[in-house]
Write an enzyme that holds these catalytic residues in place. Structure first.
Site, PDB file in Angstrom:
ATOM      1  N   SER A  52      44.636  27.339  43.377  1.00 42.64           N
ATOM      2  CA  SER A  52      44.108  28.234  44.415  1.00 42.64           C
ATOM      3  C   SER A  52      42.967  27.569  45.174  1.00 42.64           C
ATOM      4  O   SER A  52      42.869  27.699  46.406  1.00 42.64           O
ATOM      5  CB  SER A  52      43.638  29.551  43.794  1.00 42.64           C
ATOM      6  OG  SER A  52      44.731  30.314  43.326  1.00 42.64           O
ATOM      7  N   HIS A 104      37.493  35.277  43.767  1.00 38.67           N
ATOM      8  CA  HIS A 104      38.286  34.705  44.860  1.00 38.67           C
ATOM      9  C   HIS A 104      37.676  35.070  46.209  1.00 38.67           C
ATOM     10  O   HIS A 104      37.584  34.229  47.105  1.00 38.67           O
ATOM     11  CB  HIS A 104      39.737  35.209  44.783  1.00 38.67           C
ATOM     12  CG  HIS A 104      40.600  34.381  43.879  1.00 38.67           C
ATOM     13  ND1 HIS A 104      41.612  33.590  44.367  1.00 38.67           N
ATOM     14  CD2 HIS A 104      40.607  34.223  42.547  1.00 38.67           C
ATOM     15  CE1 HIS A 104      42.213  32.980  43.352  1.00 38.67           C
ATOM     16  NE2 HIS A 104      41.613  33.358  42.233  1.00 38.67           N
ATOM     17  N   GLY A 156      49.901  24.800  36.867  1.00 36.42           N
ATOM     18  CA  GLY A 156      49.775  25.729  35.754  1.00 36.42           C
ATOM     19  C   GLY A 156      48.577  26.650  35.914  1.00 36.42           C
ATOM     20  O   GLY A 156      47.809  26.549  36.869  1.00 36.42           O
ATOM     21  N   ARG A 170      35.914  32.474  49.324  1.00 38.93           N
ATOM     22  CA  ARG A 170      36.530  32.299  50.641  1.00 38.93           C
ATOM     23  C   ARG A 170      35.487  32.405  51.743  1.00 38.93           C
ATOM     24  O   ARG A 170      34.509  33.146  51.614  1.00 38.93           O
ATOM     25  CB  ARG A 170      37.627  33.349  50.857  1.00 38.93           C
ATOM     26  CG  ARG A 170      38.757  33.262  49.861  1.00 38.93           C
ATOM     27  CD  ARG A 170      39.967  34.046  50.336  1.00 38.93           C
ATOM     28  NE  ARG A 170      39.776  35.479  50.387  1.00 38.93           N
ATOM     29  CZ  ARG A 170      40.085  36.318  49.409  1.00 38.93           C
ATOM     30  NH1 ARG A 170      40.586  35.851  48.282  1.00 38.93           N
ATOM     31  NH2 ARG A 170      39.910  37.612  49.548  1.00 38.93           N
ATOM     32  N   SER A 209      44.731  25.558  36.793  1.00 40.56           N
ATOM     33  CA  SER A 209      44.831  24.136  37.134  1.00 40.56           C
ATOM     34  C   SER A 209      43.988  23.778  38.352  1.00 40.56           C
ATOM     35  O   SER A 209      43.726  22.600  38.602  1.00 40.56           O
ATOM     36  CB  SER A 209      46.289  23.765  37.410  1.00 40.56           C
ATOM     37  OG  SER A 209      46.801  24.516  38.503  1.00 40.56           O
TER      38      SER A 209
END
Length: 399
Positions: free
Chosen positions: A236, A271, A230, A275, A233
Site C-alpha cells: 500500500s 491509511h 503479502g 495520504r 509487505s
C-alpha cells in the site's frame, strides 16, 4: 541555456559524513553526490557549496565568468571557501527580479518553507525553475504559469510540491523534471530511478551538463499498475508513493467500515493520515463505473477486498450456491472489471494480495477464494503496463 549540475545531493552530501546506513555505504563512485549547486551558462551560480570550483573543473567548466551567486537556503555544512574573484553570495527577496549582465532574468519565488526558489529566463526565452531542499512553491503569479522547460527540485522529499506545479500548469507534459538534493532516505541506483520515473522525473550524476529547452524524453509514467505482495509487505505504501506527484487522486477503499471493529478502524485511520490531504476518498466496491469515467488518477486498495464483496454477492462461499450459478455470476463480474480496466481512460494503481505462497487453506471456501484471487490478479495484471511485487518493503518490477 546550458545548465551544469556541480552537485545533486542533499546539503550534507551523499554519503553523509560518518553515517552507517546502507544507502550511504553504497554511495560510492558515480553514486556519490556533492551538495546541490547549479552553474547556468557559466554566468550564474545557484548555491555555493564546498568544492564548487573543483566540481566545475571536473565537468570541463570554470567559475571565472560567474557574475552572480544566489543562495536558496542557509548552508549548514562545512565552511565554504569562496573562490577568488567570485561575487559575494546572497539571497533575493521574494518576488524581486534581477537582470544580469549576461542577459539572464532571475526572479525570486516564495516557498512554503524557509528558503528561496529562483526562476531563470534566458535571452532566448527558455525557462528554468530551481527550488531549495525540502521546499515547494507557495504561489506563482498567473503570468508565470505556462509550463517551465525544466524544473530542478527536491522531488523525493516534496512530491506534493511537484503535484502542485502540475495542478497549476507550471509543469507540463514536456517539462524536464530533474531531482536534486538527494539524500539517504531513498535508495540510490535503480530503485531511485524507478521511483522518480513513477513521478515523471529523473536524476543525473554530478557534473552532468543539460540544455534547458532541448527535447528530452520525459519518463513514461505507467497508466495502469498492479501492486501485489503479502500481508504487511509495504504494497500500500508503494502504491501511494507512485501517485504522490499527481495533482489529484481518488483513493478507492474497498474495505468499507466495520462497525465495532476497533483494529480495523485503526488501520483505516493510519491509511488516511498517511495520504496527502488533497486526495479524495470513496468507499465503494462498485469499481466499473469509476473506471469508465474520465477523472483524476485512481488508487484502488484493494482487489482482494473487492473479491470478498463480489463472492458475498454471488453466494460463492456456499458449495451449493457456487455450483448452481454462483461461479458463473462471479466470473461475469470479474470479467466486467477486467474489461473496464482494459478500456479505462484514467491512470490506475491497484493493490492486491499475492496468493499461493503460504499454507493451503483448510476449507473449501478458503481454497476457492485463493483460486479466484489468483485468477483475478492474473487477468488484472495482463491489462497493466506495469506489475510490481513488494517483498519486505522492496518493490520488484515484474513487468
Amino acid at each position: 541555456m546550458e545548465l551544469t549540475l556541480l552537485g545533486t545531493g542533499a546539503p550534507l552530501g551523499l554519503p553523509r559524513p560518518d553515517c552507517p546506513c546502507a544507502v550511504c555505504a553504497t554511495a560510492r563512485g558515480t553514486r556519490a553526490r556533492a551538495a546541490t549547486a547549479l552553474l547556468v551558462d557559466g554566468a550564474l551560480l545557484l548555491d555555493l557549496t564546498p568544492g564548487a570550483a573543483l566540481a566545475a573543473a571536473r565537468s570541463g567548466h570554470s567559475l571565472v565568468g560567474v557574475r552572480q551567486v544566489l543562495l536558496t537556503h542557509p548552508h549548514d555544512g562545512p565552511a565554504v571557501e569562496v573562490p577568488a574573484g567570485l561575487p559575494a553570495a546572497g539571497r533575493v527577496p521574494d518576488g524581486r527580479e534581477l537582470t544580469l549582465i549576461s542577459g539572464h532574468r532571475v526572479r525570486a519565488v516564495s516557498m512554503d518553507s524557509p528558503g528561496t526558489g529562483y526562476e531563470v529566463t534566458s535571452l532566448d526565452g527558455e525557462r528554468l525553475l530551481y527550488l531549495p531542499p525540502g521546499g515547494a512553491v507557495a504561489g506563482l503569479p498567473e503570468e508565470h504559469l505556462r509550463p517551465y522547460d525544466m524544473v530542478v527540485a527536491d522531488v523525493t522529499a516534496r512530491p506534493d510540491g511537484l503535484a502542485r506545479l502540475r495542478a497549476t500548469g507550471a509543469v507540463g507534459a514536456t517539462t524536464d523534471v530533474i531531482a536534486v538534493h538527494l539524500d539517504h532516505d531513498v535508495p540510490n541506483g535503480r530503485e531511485l530511478d524507478r521511483r522518480l520515473a513513477a513521478a515523471g522525473a529523473r536524476a543525473v550524476p554530478d557534473g552532468t551538463t543539460l540544455y534547458v529547452g532541448e527535447y528530452h524524453e520525459v519518463p513514461d509514467v505507467p497508466r495502469r499498475t498492479l501492486v501485489t505482495g503479502g500481508a504487511r509487505s509495504g504494497k500500500s505504501v508503494e502504491a501511494e508513493r507512485r501517485l504522490e506527484a499527481f495533482p489529484e487522486v481518488l483513493y478507492v477503499a474497498t474495505g468499507g467500515n466495520r462497525e465495532g471493529d476497533r483494529e480495523w478502524s485503526d488501520r483505516v485511520r493510519l491509511h488516511r493520515e498517511r495520504r496527502p490531504g488533497s486526495w479524495r476518498t470513496a468507499e465503494t466496491c462498485d469499481l466499473v463505473p469509476l473506471l469508465r469515467q474520465d477523472g483524476p488518477a485512481l488508487l484502488i486498495d484493494c482487489l482482494s477486498l473487492w473479491l470478498t464483496d463480489a463472492m458475498d454477492r454471488a453466494g460463492a462461499w456456499d458449495d451449493e450456491r457456487w455450483a448452481n450459478g454462483g461461479q458463473e455470476a462471479l466470473r461475469e463480474r470479474t470479467a466486467e472489471l477486467v474489461a473496464a480496466v482494459r478500456a479505462t481512460p484514467r491512470t490506475v494503481v491497484a493493490v492486491t494480495n499475492e496468493v499461493g505462497s503460504g499454507v493451503v487453506p483448510a476449507t473449501a471456501s478458503g481454497r476457492r477464494f485463493r483460486d479466484e484471487l489468483g485468477r483475478l490478479n492474473s487477468a488484472f495484471g495482463d491489462e497493466c503496463e506495469q506489475v510490481l511485487l513488494v517483498v519486505a518493503g522492496q518493490a520488484l518490477v515484474l513487468r
